[in-house]
Design a protein around this motif. Structure first.
Motif, mmCIF file in Angstrom:
data_model
loop_
_atom_site.group_PDB
_atom_site.id
_atom_site.type_symbol
_atom_site.label_atom_id
_atom_site.label_comp_id
_atom_site.label_asym_id
_atom_site.label_seq_id
_atom_site.Cartn_x
_atom_site.Cartn_y
_atom_site.Cartn_z
ATOM 1 N N ARG A 171 131.395 2.375 -13.611
ATOM 2 C CA ARG A 171 130.500 1.803 -12.719
ATOM 3 C C ARG A 171 130.413 0.810 -12.433
ATOM 4 N N TYR A 172 130.298 -0.343 -12.306
ATOM 5 C CA TYR A 172 130.505 -2.255 -12.359
ATOM 6 C C TYR A 172 131.610 -1.980 -10.655
ATOM 7 N N ALA A 173 132.645 -1.505 -11.700
ATOM 8 C CA ALA A 173 133.939 -1.087 -10.985
ATOM 9 C C ALA A 173 133.751 -0.899 -9.217
ATOM 10 N N SER A 174 132.842 0.857 -9.425
ATOM 11 C CA SER A 174 133.039 1.154 -8.475
ATOM 12 C C SER A 174 132.049 1.074 -7.268
ATOM 13 N N ILE A 175 130.976 0.381 -7.446
ATOM 14 C CA ILE A 175 130.515 -0.797 -6.554
ATOM 15 C C ILE A 175 131.141 -2.040 -5.506
ATOM 16 N N PRO A 176 130.463 -1.857 -4.440
ATOM 17 C CA PRO A 176 131.671 -2.870 -3.225
ATOM 18 C C PRO A 176 131.135 -4.122 -3.293
ATOM 19 N N ALA A 177 129.823 -4.062 -4.543
ATOM 20 C CA ALA A 177 129.031 -5.303 -4.592
ATOM 21 C C ALA A 177 129.036 -6.226 -5.553
ATOM 22 N N LEU A 218 137.775 -9.199 -6.708
ATOM 23 C CA LEU A 218 137.976 -10.058 -8.102
ATOM 24 C C LEU A 218 137.241 -9.209 -9.002
ATOM 25 N N SER A 219 135.651 -9.694 -8.658
ATOM 26 C CA SER A 219 134.506 -8.463 -9.667
ATOM 27 C C SER A 219 134.807 -7.555 -9.974
ATOM 28 N N GLN A 220 135.451 -6.666 -8.941
ATOM 29 C CA GLN A 220 135.814 -5.420 -9.603
ATOM 30 C C GLN A 220 136.847 -4.947 -10.987
ATOM 31 N N ILE A 221 137.761 -6.012 -10.345
ATOM 32 C CA ILE A 221 139.608 -5.887 -10.983
ATOM 33 C C ILE A 221 139.100 -6.695 -12.465
ATOM 34 N N LEU A 222 138.278 -7.989 -12.328
ATOM 35 C CA LEU A 222 137.350 -8.917 -13.986
ATOM 36 C C LEU A 222 136.918 -7.980 -14.649
#
Length: 99
Positions: free
Chosen positions: A58-64, A6-10
């Motif tokens: 970069r934020y979307a590529s990390i799983p955390a 959800l964080s990656q999508i947003l």
């Protein structure tokens, strides 16, 4: 769907309205450059779009959900460039209006 997904999508969803707003700034600077004859370096407004894009990808590529140093630095550089360009363009436009 996990909280990281959800964080990656947003994160990616947020970049698109930001890119549109920055493109409008670019068009304003281009318009002023074209009709006033003053150099505004309007093409430099593409740099914050690029740096913010690198940050959001970069934020979307990390799983955390936590921060990333590269993404933070890219976002800070994009913000500093945008502050400088906006201040310069505002000064140019207001200086011309005061005369």
């Amino acid at each position: 769907m996990t909280i990281a997904t959800l964080s990656q999508i947003l994160s990616l969803y947020t970049w698109f309205p930001l890119a549109i707003i920055l493109a409008i700034y670019l068009l304003i600077a281009r318009f002023y450059h074209r009709f006033s004859g003053k150099r505004t370096h309007f093409w430099l407004f593409g740099l914050p779009i690029l740096f913010y894009g690198m940050s959001f990808v970069r934020y979307a590529s990390i799983p955390a959900v936590t921060g990333d140093p590269f993404g933070d630095v890219a976002g800070a550089i994009g913000g500093l460039i945008l502050i400088g360009l906006s201040t310069r363009l505002t000064y140019q436009m207001m200086k011309g209006a005061a005369q």
